[in-house]
Design a protein around this motif. Structure first.
Motif, PDB file in Angstrom:
ATOM      1  N   SER A 186      20.459  36.460   3.158  1.00 24.35           N
ATOM      2  CA  SER A 186      20.065  35.105   3.554  1.00 24.35           C
ATOM      3  C   SER A 186      21.012  34.540   4.602  1.00 24.35           C
ATOM      4  CB  SER A 186      20.029  34.167   2.345  1.00 24.35           C
ATOM      5  OG  SER A 186      19.766  32.841   2.783  1.00 24.35           O
ATOM      6  N   LEU A 187      20.545  34.500   5.853  1.00 27.35           N
ATOM      7  CA  LEU A 187      21.347  33.906   6.917  1.00 27.35           C
ATOM      8  C   LEU A 187      21.332  32.381   6.841  1.00 27.35           C
ATOM      9  CD1 LEU A 187      20.620  36.360   9.841  1.00 27.35           C
ATOM     10  CD2 LEU A 187      22.760  36.045   8.572  1.00 27.35           C
ATOM     11  N   HIS A 188      20.286  31.804   6.229  1.00 25.73           N
ATOM     12  CA  HIS A 188      20.307  30.361   5.968  1.00 25.73           C
ATOM     13  C   HIS A 188      21.538  30.034   5.108  1.00 25.73           C
ATOM     14  CE1 HIS A 188      16.160  29.854   7.362  1.00 25.73           C
ATOM     15  NE2 HIS A 188      16.263  28.553   7.147  1.00 25.73           N
ATOM     16  N   ARG A 205      15.977  28.718  -0.781  1.00 28.97           N
ATOM     17  CA  ARG A 205      15.569  30.075  -0.395  1.00 28.97           C
ATOM     18  C   ARG A 205      15.040  30.845  -1.606  1.00 28.97           C
ATOM     19  NH1 ARG A 205      14.123  29.640   4.258  1.00 28.97           N
ATOM     20  NH2 ARG A 205      14.427  31.822   4.762  1.00 28.97           N
ATOM     21  N   LEU A 206      15.568  30.522  -2.781  1.00 30.27           N
ATOM     22  CA  LEU A 206      15.079  31.148  -4.013  1.00 30.27           C
ATOM     23  C   LEU A 206      13.722  30.572  -4.415  1.00 30.27           C
ATOM     24  CD1 LEU A 206      18.435  31.201  -5.997  1.00 30.27           C
ATOM     25  CD2 LEU A 206      17.251  33.176  -4.996  1.00 30.27           C
ATOM     26  N   VAL A 207      13.599  29.247  -4.366  1.00 32.45           N
ATOM     27  CA  VAL A 207      12.351  28.586  -4.753  1.00 32.45           C
ATOM     28  C   VAL A 207      11.200  29.012  -3.840  1.00 32.45           C
ATOM     29  CG1 VAL A 207      11.180  26.341  -4.874  1.00 32.45           C
ATOM     30  CG2 VAL A 207      13.454  26.617  -5.859  1.00 32.45           C
ATOM     31  N   LEU A 208      11.492  29.142  -2.554  1.00 36.32           N
ATOM     32  CA  LEU A 208      10.451  29.524  -1.587  1.00 36.32           C
ATOM     33  C   LEU A 208      10.171  31.029  -1.592  1.00 36.32           C
ATOM     34  CD1 LEU A 208      11.534  27.230   1.377  1.00 36.32           C
ATOM     35  CD2 LEU A 208       9.608  26.876  -0.196  1.00 36.32           C
ATOM     36  N   LEU A 209      10.894  31.750  -2.454  1.00 35.42           N
ATOM     37  CA  LEU A 209      10.737  33.203  -2.606  1.00 35.42           C
ATOM     38  C   LEU A 209      11.014  33.955  -1.306  1.00 35.42           C
ATOM     39  CD1 LEU A 209       7.515  33.264  -4.831  1.00 35.42           C
ATOM     40  CD2 LEU A 209       9.920  33.334  -5.564  1.00 35.42           C
ATOM     41  N   ARG A 210      11.940  33.427  -0.510  1.00 35.24           N
ATOM     42  CA  ARG A 210      12.332  34.093   0.734  1.00 35.24           C
ATOM     43  C   ARG A 210      13.390  35.167   0.468  1.00 35.24           C
ATOM     44  NH1 ARG A 210       8.221  31.965   2.793  1.00 35.24           N
ATOM     45  NH2 ARG A 210       8.351  30.311   4.347  1.00 35.24           N
ATOM     46  N   HIS A 211      14.156  34.976  -0.630  1.00 37.09           N
ATOM     47  CA  HIS A 211      15.249  35.892  -0.946  1.00 37.09           C
ATOM     48  C   HIS A 211      15.414  36.005  -2.461  1.00 37.09           C
ATOM     49  CE1 HIS A 211      16.726  35.972   3.191  1.00 37.09           C
ATOM     50  NE2 HIS A 211      16.513  34.670   3.217  1.00 37.09           N
ATOM     51  N   THR A 212      16.099  37.060  -2.860  1.00 40.57           N
ATOM     52  CA  THR A 212      16.497  37.225  -4.258  1.00 40.57           C
ATOM     53  C   THR A 212      17.858  36.551  -4.444  1.00 40.57           C
ATOM     54  OG1 THR A 212      17.715  39.277  -3.870  1.00 40.57           O
ATOM     55  CG2 THR A 212      15.342  39.474  -4.348  1.00 40.57           C
ATOM     56  N   LEU A 213      18.269  36.434  -5.686  1.00 39.36           N
ATOM     57  CA  LEU A 213      19.571  35.849  -5.992  1.00 39.36           C
ATOM     58  C   LEU A 213      20.694  36.653  -5.329  1.00 39.36           C
ATOM     59  CD1 LEU A 213      21.203  33.713  -7.481  1.00 39.36           C
ATOM     60  CD2 LEU A 213      21.141  35.174  -9.509  1.00 39.36           C
ATOM     61  N   HIS A 214      20.587  37.985  -5.359  1.00 37.80           N
ATOM     62  CA  HIS A 214      21.612  38.833  -4.736  1.00 37.80           C
ATOM     63  C   HIS A 214      21.687  38.597  -3.232  1.00 37.80           C
ATOM     64  CE1 HIS A 214      20.989  41.087  -8.525  1.00 37.80           C
ATOM     65  NE2 HIS A 214      22.295  41.261  -8.412  1.00 37.80           N
ATOM     66  N   ALA A 222      23.339  35.188  -2.663  1.00 37.12           N
ATOM     67  CA  ALA A 222      24.770  35.259  -2.993  1.00 37.12           C
ATOM     68  C   ALA A 222      25.540  36.022  -1.914  1.00 37.12           C
ATOM     69  CB  ALA A 222      24.965  35.919  -4.356  1.00 37.12           C
ATOM     70  N   LEU A 223      24.974  37.116  -1.443  1.00 39.10           N
ATOM     71  CA  LEU A 223      25.631  37.901  -0.399  1.00 39.10           C
ATOM     72  C   LEU A 223      25.710  37.100   0.903  1.00 39.10           C
ATOM     73  CD1 LEU A 223      27.019  40.558   0.146  1.00 39.10           C
ATOM     74  CD2 LEU A 223      24.799  41.535   0.748  1.00 39.10           C
ATOM     75  N   GLY A 224      24.662  36.351   1.221  1.00 43.44           N
ATOM     76  CA  GLY A 224      24.690  35.484   2.394  1.00 43.44           C
ATOM     77  C   GLY A 224      25.795  34.445   2.286  1.00 43.44           C
ATOM     78  N   LEU A 225      25.908  33.812   1.121  1.00 44.74           N
ATOM     79  CA  LEU A 225      26.962  32.812   0.906  1.00 44.74           C
ATOM     80  C   LEU A 225      28.345  33.433   1.051  1.00 44.74           C
ATOM     81  CD1 LEU A 225      25.460  30.822  -2.109  1.00 44.74           C
ATOM     82  CD2 LEU A 225      25.800  29.954   0.225  1.00 44.74           C
TER      83      LEU A 225
END
Length: 194
Positions: free
Chosen positions: A130-132, A164-173, A176-179
């Motif tokens: 997730s780059l966001h 990003r999780l709610v919109l189903l754009r990314h998984t939790l992993h 977390a990796l983006g953060l």
């Protein structure tokens, strides 16, 4: 009804926390916190806004030409093209500004942004980092040592991650990796740029 409100809130946070909007704002605020001279702040802000407009323009052209299905560039091939374009743009702009004698902090920030995008690009076969979330975390640390500003962006970064999780754009992993990647880039910026 609650589900619709939740999705609307997630969309709003995702838009507010979009790197093209968030990073220029963080650059302005970060430069102000560091008491950058007005000409340097003007260059950094102008470059951040210009790069954001170029990326948005590139994405719109891809959609209108029928190469992409959505400006979000969510499909793997679209995302790969966007990541390579953005990373090249950031690295090239950093090199040009460095060669023109602009303050190192500007070039360092751009290069670290490019590195963040390349990190996500290199992992694309396994994860959609997730780059966001990454740029939200990076932007938070651009405000060091302004604790009120950092707290505000930290809360926004948490909201962006949630969206990003709610919109189903990314998984939790992936979020977390983006953060974590954004935090690493932000810490590197503060060490390298002072």
């Amino acid at each position: 009804m609650a589900s619709i409100s939740r999705i609307r809130a997630a969309r709003a946070l995702s838009l507010i926390g979009h790197p093209a909007l968030l990073v220029p704002g963080a650059v302005v605020q970060g430069g102000s916190v560091r008491e950058a001279p007005a000409p340097i702040l003007l260059v950094a802000t102008s470059v951040a806004i210009l790069l954001a407009l170029i990326v948005v323009g590139y994405s719109l052209v891809q959609v209108r030409a029928g190469h992409w299905s959505h400006i979000d560039a969510s499909l793997p091939q679209e995302r790969s093209q966007l990541n390579l374009f953005v990373a090249t743009l950031l690295f090239a702009t950093a090199a040009v500004l460095w060669s023109l004698g602009q303050p190192p902090a500007i070039a360092i920030g751009l290069a670290l942004g490019g590195a963040l995008v390349m990190f996500a690009h290199l992992l694309r076969r396994w994860l959609k980092v997730s780059l966001h979330a990454g740029f939200a975390a990076f932007s938070t640390l651009l405000l060091w040592p302004s604790y009120p500003g950092m707290l505000f962006l930290l809360l926004l970064a948490a909201g962006v991650a949630w969206s990003r999780l709610v919109l189903l754009r990314h998984t939790l992993h992936e979020v977390a990796l983006g953060l974590l990647a954004g935090v690493a880039a932000g810490l590197a910026f503060n060490v390298l740029a002072g």
